[in-house]
Each structure stands twice: as C-alpha cells, then as structure tokens.
Design an enzyme around this catalytic site. Structure first.
Site, PDB file in Angstrom:
ATOM      1  N   PRO A 414       0.905  -1.276   0.081  1.00 47.51           N
ATOM      2  CA  PRO A 414       0.172   0.072  -0.105  1.00 47.51           C
ATOM      3  C   PRO A 414       0.701   1.173   0.063  1.00 47.51           C
ATOM      4  O   PRO A 414       2.069   1.498   0.774  1.00 47.51           O
ATOM      5  CB  PRO A 414      -0.685  -0.116   1.472  1.00 47.51           C
ATOM      6  CG  PRO A 414      -0.555  -1.511   1.986  1.00 47.51           C
ATOM      7  CD  PRO A 414       0.702  -1.926   1.098  1.00 47.51           C
ATOM      8  N   TYR A 572      -1.736   4.986  13.134  1.00 48.16           N
ATOM      9  CA  TYR A 572      -3.027   5.479  13.014  1.00 48.16           C
ATOM     10  C   TYR A 572      -3.981   4.840  14.045  1.00 48.16           C
ATOM     11  O   TYR A 572      -3.511   4.327  14.917  1.00 48.16           O
ATOM     12  CB  TYR A 572      -3.168   5.126  11.381  1.00 48.16           C
ATOM     13  CG  TYR A 572      -2.414   5.732  10.606  1.00 48.16           C
ATOM     14  CD1 TYR A 572      -2.385   7.015  10.461  1.00 48.16           C
ATOM     15  CD2 TYR A 572      -1.574   4.887   9.613  1.00 48.16           C
ATOM     16  CE1 TYR A 572      -1.379   7.706   9.689  1.00 48.16           C
ATOM     17  CE2 TYR A 572      -0.706   5.609   8.763  1.00 48.16           C
ATOM     18  CZ  TYR A 572      -0.423   7.019   8.882  1.00 48.16           C
ATOM     19  OH  TYR A 572       0.320   7.499   8.154  1.00 48.16           O
TER      20      TYR A 572
HETATM   21  C1  FMN Z   1       5.053   7.053  -0.645  1.00 48.53           C
HETATM   22  C2  FMN Z   1       4.760   5.945   0.388  1.00 48.53           C
HETATM   23  C3  FMN Z   1       3.233   5.839   0.797  1.00 48.53           C
HETATM   24  C4  FMN Z   1       3.031   4.804   1.557  1.00 48.53           C
HETATM   25  N1  FMN Z   1       1.603   4.695   2.048  1.00 48.53           N
HETATM   26  C5  FMN Z   1       1.308   3.514   3.002  1.00 48.53           C
HETATM   27  C6  FMN Z   1      -0.120   3.355   3.132  1.00 48.53           C
HETATM   28  O1  FMN Z   1      -0.823   4.028   2.458  1.00 48.53           O
HETATM   29  N2  FMN Z   1      -0.358   2.117   3.980  1.00 48.53           N
HETATM   30  C7  FMN Z   1       0.523   1.411   4.499  1.00 48.53           C
HETATM   31  O2  FMN Z   1       0.341   0.425   5.098  1.00 48.53           O
HETATM   32  N3  FMN Z   1       1.579   1.620   4.247  1.00 48.53           N
HETATM   33  C8  FMN Z   1       2.306   2.557   3.461  1.00 48.53           C
HETATM   34  N4  FMN Z   1       3.529   2.991   2.975  1.00 48.53           N
HETATM   35  C9  FMN Z   1       4.488   1.822   3.536  1.00 48.53           C
HETATM   36  C10 FMN Z   1       4.834   0.782   2.733  1.00 48.53           C
HETATM   37  O3  FMN Z   1       3.605   0.188   2.283  1.00 48.53           O
HETATM   38  C11 FMN Z   1       6.058  -0.260   3.005  1.00 48.53           C
HETATM   39  O4  FMN Z   1       5.621  -0.766   4.165  1.00 48.53           O
HETATM   40  C12 FMN Z   1       7.296   0.602   3.048  1.00 48.53           C
HETATM   41  O5  FMN Z   1       7.587   1.531   2.087  1.00 48.53           O
HETATM   42  C13 FMN Z   1       8.291  -0.111   3.363  1.00 48.53           C
HETATM   43  O6  FMN Z   1       8.574  -0.867   1.864  1.00 48.53           O
HETATM   44  P1  FMN Z   1       9.570  -0.813   0.750  1.00 48.53           P
HETATM   45  O7  FMN Z   1      10.900  -0.807   1.577  1.00 48.53           O
HETATM   46  O8  FMN Z   1       9.380  -1.764  -0.160  1.00 48.53           O
HETATM   47  O9  FMN Z   1       9.513   0.754   0.425  1.00 48.53           O
HETATM   48  C14 FMN Z   1       3.961   3.783   2.142  1.00 48.53           C
HETATM   49  C15 FMN Z   1       5.363   3.832   1.581  1.00 48.53           C
HETATM   50  C16 FMN Z   1       5.792   4.979   0.812  1.00 48.53           C
HETATM   51  C17 FMN Z   1       7.023   5.087   0.228  1.00 48.53           C
END
Ligand code: FMN
Ligand code: FAD
Length: 763
Positions: A414, A572
């Site tokens: 997400p 949250y």
């Molecule tokens: C731009 C952005 C927006 C995010 N929005 C959400 C979100 O709406 N809900 C959520 O559970 N995590 C959100 N995250 C967290 C990501 O789902 C993920 O857990 C986190 O980026 C780590 O994964 P990665 O290393 O692959 O980026 C967001 C991350 C990014 C970078």
C-alpha cells in the site's frame, strides 16, 4: 621497533610474523601462558579467500597451512530422521594445534622470541616496548585493564556450547546434527580437520542444558551423555575434551565482543580481544589473522604509530562489522532454532543454509543447482499439491487463501498517493493502479483508504465513504480484472491522532497550515508537540467508527475488491489502540494487551461479517515500536498476531514502526523480515513480509526459507511498475503472462537477457 605481543593465538603469532617480514630488525616478543602444544579447542575453518590473503602476506606459512588442510565441499544436515546434503560450499579445516605449531615455527625462524608458559604482566609493565599488542583472546586482560579507553561491549549469548573432538569421520561434509531429547533439542556442528580427528561442538538452549542436568555434571559425565544422544552419528566413537584445564564443566556461552576503540596510547587490541564472530560462521581465526596483517602493514607504511592505529582500525572495523552482522543473524538462528522445528526438512535445511543472510537463493543455485531445483519443486508441490515437472522460482508459485488464488507471491505494498480530492480516486489513481496491475505482481494493494473524512491522513487521501468513491474504485477494480491476472486489495484505515496532516512530499505528519479538522484517538495523546491533541474516544465514538469500517467494507464488496486489509500499523487509529505508547486508557480498552486489542478486534469481527466469506482479510501491524520495553516488541507482536489469527484474520502483513516520534529503528536490507519470520513460525499464521526488499533474490530467499508467505514491495514498485515481469526476465523464467500488446517488448527483453550472464546472488 620493539613489540610485545601478549597472547600467542593465531592473531598474535601472525602479527609477529607479519611485522618481522616487513622489517627483520624489529625486536618482537610473544608472551603465551600455555605450552606450545597446549590448546583449547580443536579445528578451525578457513576459506579460500583467507588462504589467499595469508599467501600474499607469507607464502611459507600459508603453504604449510595449506598442506595440512582437509577440504570438503558439502553440508549435511541430520534432522528428524532425514539426512540432507547439498554441495558447492567449499570449506577447509585445520587443527588449531597444527595451525599454532606452524605459526610458532615460522615466527621463531624469523627471529621472534616466544615465551611459553608465561603469564603476561599488565600492559603498563611493557613500557620499554614501542608497541604492546593485546592479542590475548576473548577474555582479554589488556582490554579489561583499559576498559575506560576501549569501551568494550560484551553480549553474552543465550546458548550453551562445548567444544569437543572425535575420531569419528566427518570427512565428506560439514555436518549439522539436530537431536530431540526428552529435555529439548540439542545439536552439533561437526567438521573434520585432519585425517584422524573432527571438531564436534555440542550446543543447546540454556533451558535444555539445565533440564538435562549438564549444569551439575563434570566433563566426563557431559561427554558420556553427549555420546549417548549422538550415538547414531558417532557410530561407537568416543568424544574427547582438551579443555580439562578449565574449571567446571567446560560448557560456555559465546561472548560477542565489540569495542568502541581498539587502541590506547601505544597499546592496540587484535583478534578476539577487539571483536569476536560467532563460531557458527567460522570466521574468528580469519578475522584475527587478517587484522594482524593489516596492523603490521600500517605500522610499516604510516609515518607514526597513531596514524597506523587509525588506518588499521578504519580498515578492519568495517570488515569486522560486516562479519559480525552475518554472525549475529547466524547466532540468533541457532538461539531461535526451536521456532523452526515444525518446518519440513527441506525448508529447515534451506533456512539453516541461508541463516546468516550472506548466502542467497541464487548463491545456492550456483553452489548446487540440482539441490536447489529439488527444493524449489518441493516448495511448489507443498503449495499446489501437484508434483511439478520443472522447478520454478518460489516467487512464481501460486498462493491460495480462502477462495482466492494469487498467480504468484509478489504484492504491490500500500502506498498513499496524496492525489485525491475529497476522497475520490481520479485519473491518477486509475493509471497508477492499472500500471502496477499490468506489471505482473499478483496482488495490488490500494493506499490506505479512509473510512470517513475525519479519518483521512491528509486532504489528498482516498476514501470509501461516498457513492462517488465506490464508483471510482469500481472502475479501477473492473479494469484490473478485465485486463490483468492481478487481484486487487483495498486497505482500509482511520488516521486517529496522525490525521489532518500535510501531503507526503510536504512536511509529513505535520498539521495542515489551515483547515485542520478535529481528531480522535484512544487517549488524548498528540503525535508530536506540533500536532493537535486528539479527543479521547467515547464508546459512542467507537460504535460510530466501527460502523464506518463496516460501511466501507460493504462499498468495497460492491466495488468488487478481491481482498481486504485493515491498517492496524504505523500509529494510525487502530495501531494507537494496540501500542501502550499512545493508549493510556484505564477502562477495558487500555492496560493489558488483551484490553488494548479489544476495539481493533471488535472492528475486525464486524468487518469480517460484512465481507464475503470466500475473500481473505489481512491485518497490517507494526511489529516493533523501536522504543525498547515501553512499546511493542517482536515478542509482543507474536501475541498480537496470535490474537488476530484466533479471531479469523487470514494473514498478518508485518510492518514496523511509525508509532512514536521516540522510535529509533534499525534499517537494513529486509530489516522487518525477521519479525515476519518470528510471527509466521511462532504464532503459526501466514504472513506478508515488507521493508527494504528489492531484489528477486531477496523474495525467493524469504519465501523458500519460510520467513513469509507473500512479499510486499513498495518503493521498488514506484520506480518500476513492471518489477515482477522484469524479475521473471532476470531469472530467465518465462512462465509469466505479459499483456498481449506488450509481447514484442517481452520478446526483446528475454532475448537481451539470454545474451547476458545468468543472475548472481547479490547480497
Ligand atoms: C509513498 C509511500 C506511501 C505509503 N503509504 C502507505 C499506506 O498508505 N499504507 C501502508 O500501510 N503503508 C504505506 N507505506 C509503507 C509501504 O507500504 C511499505 O511498508 C514501506 O514503504 C516499506 O517497503 P519498501 O521498503 O518496499 O518501500 C507507504 C510507503 C511509501 C513509500
Ligand atoms: C567453539 C569455537 C569454534 C570456533 N571455530 C572456529 C572456526 O572454525 N574458524 C575460525 O576461524 N575461528 C573459530 N573460532 C574462533 C577462534 O578460535 C578465535 O576467534 C581465534 O582463535 C581468535 O584468535 P586470537 O589470536 O585473537 O585469540 P585466541 O586464539 O584466543 O588466542 C589468545 C591467546 O592468548 C593467550 N593468553 C590469554 N591471556 C593471556 C595472558 N594473560 N597471558 C599469556 N597468554 C594469554 C591464550 O592462551 C591464547 O593462546 C571458534 C571459537 C570457538 C569458541
């Protein structure tokens, strides 16, 4: 230069040799408390790389070492009545006594004076020497005497071990033996180091050790019990100790040593005295001997001792940290091994081989393609119930939950787009989600979609509380279903005390400049001193918000979503009920974990009722608040996951942090995956892993080792919507479906890839 080397182990002796080789006029004395032939321990393992380094430093001693080596290539694991063997690992072993004798002889031939059976005096007593080297091992007195300067950090690890030897042959493989006894599991690390003898290290948890009565046994009694436990593998051979000089039973706990500084005035620490690496990665002697070479080098090349010490520490500290990282993973794997005893032997073996995270899936393919291919087939057969003809990478094996099948194991995590107006998804969202669904991931999560206008994080967040929201989401879902194989999941959430904030690329988590809306939370605790203080929720607020979640669930059902995720992470609303950092309630919704889970569970139960039976629900949690014992820690996360799974949650999406401004997270490659591993294997619930996972190799390793069932990638999908299709091409796997209009692009990519080299395990 006059050098006093306190301690004649591999580190001290190799330093003495290296210094003399650089300048024969140096006057070097080694002080060693033992006799030349007296040594605790049996064999040591050295890699080809270390041998190469020893050779460049001193071809003579390195040749003698090489001539005394026993080589083996395989790793054998005896576990639950099975014997598994994989090849290509390439080790060599030498007796510690033989190694020391070679180094002693070489040192003497270069004019080093070695004073055996001499207890080193305090380092201060050697002031007539230009340099004093503390090479006196893990219990270094030199380090202890100047603890204020060196600032040691000693971590006494949990398991008990005893270093024994045997004449039973383990000459065809490095061997691990796991035996279940009435007192618990006990295991062995065994390897041959000369034609007659093998090292046989017995290890177990402290609880098992006590239950077995080892704490009350002398060494002969310990040996007799170990001979009985491992009788099948010892085949009548005896176990032997050469640690009879130690008081007590000779069982030890491994001490992980770190020092803030390695030198003080003219005193410098070397080898185990400065830093240790757990024996399960077999690198202590390597570190000591290579550090010795570096120290001698810099003393020779630098203008003064101070800068030599600085260069030595700069160079070696990095290498030591790298190894200590791998060693920590490996140590923890053995400490937590009871968690893995429910794994099938193939997965157990894979988990063991990849425990340090230095060896990845593709590394294993290079080492033993046949073994890996069989392991991949096992993985697929377990998932599908069918015996596959050919192996495929675990990330491309389908996953079933309730009535849903995902075509592979990759998910778009997400990610809030902050692009909506009044909660309505628009063209941006359509294109964004459509692109990711076309990119090959089996499951695309929406961003946190809010259950009410007040429940939004920012004015740019999407919602699912108005008919126009439902219609817009339906358009996206319909496209995904019509044009791709992907499934689409809605993530529902409420922002609580972290609501009414700026867009992600503005000042994240900071209140809006104007137009803030009132907030609610379990307690009147603001996110930060800058944010507004939320109103403590009443029971009526809880009823209303629970009903809002249900309303959004009904809309999600009508929009045709395949999967629903509740966002109970990242500080949250629901997360702020779960963590004690923000839940200060004194009623039945605060206090114990059971109380703090009460409202989140109530919401889940209501949502589950409103959501079609055949469709799954996952819950995203923060498995670590990163604030120490005041907050949620991974062991609490196991309990949280257990409570959720009992209530009927299908999968736990294991994230971490963002629950407190006090958090001090430790980032790194796949840094949250250990929490997923722990939850999956201790709470027995399926998990999604997320967090700094960016290589296909990471995904395959995580899945194959049973650390998660699905893997979410967030940022990699921002830079590459086609991450999964590209991963398939990189792995030369052609079982993925590309959208038909893109076939010419696919064909070109595969052609180009087939001309380049096969993928390697980049770790
Ligand atoms: C731009 C952005 C927006 C995010 N929005 C959400 C979100 O709406 N809900 C959520 O559970 N995590 C959100 N995250 C967290 C990501 O789902 C993920 O857990 C986190 O980026 C780590 O994964 P990665 O290393 O692959 O980026 C967001 C991350 C990014 C970078
Ligand atoms: C169970 C086990 C298995 C291991 N397996 C491996 C392996 O496979 N591969 C590997 O590379 N490493 C292995 N190691 C680690 C390895 O033994 C050490 O990391 C390595 O010996 C460190 O070398 P060192 O010279 O720093 O210290 P040490 O080898 O400990 O040498 C220190 C020397 O100083 C002497 N000394 C101490 N205090 C005094 C004093 N006050 N006066 C005089 N002399 C003193 C000691 O007698 C000793 O000879 C293993 C360790 C353990 C515990």
């Amino acid at each position: 230069m006059r050098a006093a080397v306190l301690g004649g182990g591999p580190g001290g002796l190799n330093f003495a040799i290296s210094l003399k080789l650089r300048d024969a006029s140096h006057d070097v004395v080694v002080i060693e408390r033992n006799k030349p032939d007296d040594t605790f321990g049996w064999g040591v393992v050295l890699s080809d790389e270390t041998l190469g380094n020893l050779h460049s430093n001193d071809p003579i001693s390195s040749k003698a070492i090489r001539d005394s080596f026993v080589y083996w290539d395989d790793i054998t694991v005896h576990y639950r009545g099975t014997t598994m063997r994989s090849g290509g690992h390439g080790f060599s072993g030498i007796g510690r006594k033989r190694l020391l004798n070679i180094l002693q002889e070489r040192a003497r031939s270069l004019g080093v004076k070695i004073k055996f059976e001499t207890e080193a005096a305090p380092a201060d007593d050697y002031q007539d020497y230009d340099i004093v080297v503390g090479a006196d091992g893990v219990n270094s007195r030199v380090r202890a005497a100047y603890a204020d300067a060196f600032k040691p950090n000693i971590d006494v690890r949990a398991c008990k071990y005893i270093w024994l030897g045997t004449h039973q042959k383990f000459d065809d493989a490095f061997t691990f033996i796991f035996e279940e006894t009435q007192h618990g599991w006990i295991w062995v690390h065994a390897y041959q180091f000369d034609s007659e003898t093998a090292t046989f290290i017995v290890e177990c948890s402290e609880e098992t050790w006590r239950r077995a009565g080892f704490d009350r046994m002398n060494i002969d009694e310990t040996i007799a019990v170990c001979e009985k436990i491992f009788a099948r593998n010892l085949d009548g051979h005896k176990l032997m100790s050469n640690a009879r000089h130690l008081r007590g039973s000779a069982w030890l706990n491994f001490n992980r040593v770190l020092c803030e500084r390695w030198s003080h005035k003219n005193i410098v620490l070397l080898g185990d005295a400065a830093a240790t690496a757990h024996f399960s990665v077999g690198s202590g002697s390597k570190l000591a001997m290579e550090s010795a070479i570096a120290l001698a080098n810099y003393l020779d090349s630098e203008p003064n001792m101070e800068s030599a010490f600085r260069c030595y520490e700069d160079e070696r500290r990095l290498e030591v940290l790298r190894l200590q990282n791998a060693a920590r993973n490996s140590t923890e794997w053995f400490e937590d091994v009871e968690r893995y005893f429910d794994l099938d032997p193939v997965q157990f073996n894979y988990s063991l081989l990849t425990r340090s995270q230095r060896i990845s899936h593709e590394n294993l393919r290079q080492r033993d393609p046949q073994w890996l291919s069989e392991a991949e087939k096992w993985f697929e057969q377990k998932a599908t119930g069918r015996v596959p003809n050919a192996a495929r990478p675990p990330m491309f094996v389908p996953f079933r939950v309730r009535g849903l099948e995902l075509v592979n194991r990759v998910c778009v995590s997400p990610m809030d787009q902050y692009r909506a107006k009044d909660g309505t998804p628009n063209e941006w969202h359509f294109v964004h989600y459509a692109e990711r669904a076309k990119g090959g991931a089996a499951l695309v999560f929406t961003e946190m979609t809010c259950v009410s206008p007040e429940g939004r994080i920012s004015p740019g967040c999407t919602g699912l509380y108005m008919p126009e929201h439902e219609a817009a989401w339906k358009g996206i879902v319909d496209f995904v279903h019509a044009e791709t194989e992907a499934k689409i999941a809605i993530q529902l959430g409420h922002s609580g005390a972290k609501g009414s904030t700026q867009l992600g690329w503005e000042k994240a988590d900071a209140p809006l400049k104007t137009g803030n809306w009132p907030l609610v939370a379990p307690s009147a605790v603001a996110w930060s001193t800058e944010n507004q203080i939320p109103r403590e929720m009443s029971r009526a607020d809880m009823d209303r918000i629970r009903d809002e979640f249900v309303r959004s669930t009904e809309m999600a059902t009508r929009s045709g979503f395949d999967w629903l995720e509740l966002h109970y992470a990242h500080g949250y609303l629901m997360s702020s009920f779960i963590t004690p950092l923000t839940n200060r309630r004194t009623d039945e919704y605060g206090g114990s974990l059971a109380n703090r889970m009460r409202f989140p569970l109530e919401v889940f139960v209501a949502v589950r009722k409103a959501w079609p039976d055949g469709k799954p629900i996952s819950v995203r949690i923060s498995a670590h608040d990163w604030v120490g014992p005041d907050g949620v820690r991974p062991q609490d996360a196991v309990e949280i996951a257990h409570i959720l799974a009992e209530a009927g949650v299908d999968l736990i999406d294991v994230s971490a942090g963002q629950t407190s401004t006090r958090a001090r997270p430790i980032y790194g490659r796949m840094f949250q995956t250990p929490f997923s591993d722990r939850i999956r294997n201790e709470a027995g619930v399926a998990t999604l892993a997320v967090g700094n996972i960016y290589e296909p190799d990471h995904v395959n390793s995580i899945l194959m080792a049973g650390r998660a069932d699905l893997v979410c990638l967030a940022r990699p999908h921002l830079s590459d919507p086609y991450w999964t299709l590209h991963a398939a091409a990189e792995l030369r796997y052609n079982g993925v479906n590309w959208p038909k209009p893109y076939w010419p692009g696919r064909d070109q990519l595969y052609r180009l890839r087939s001309r380049s080299e096969a993928p390697t395990g980049k770790v």
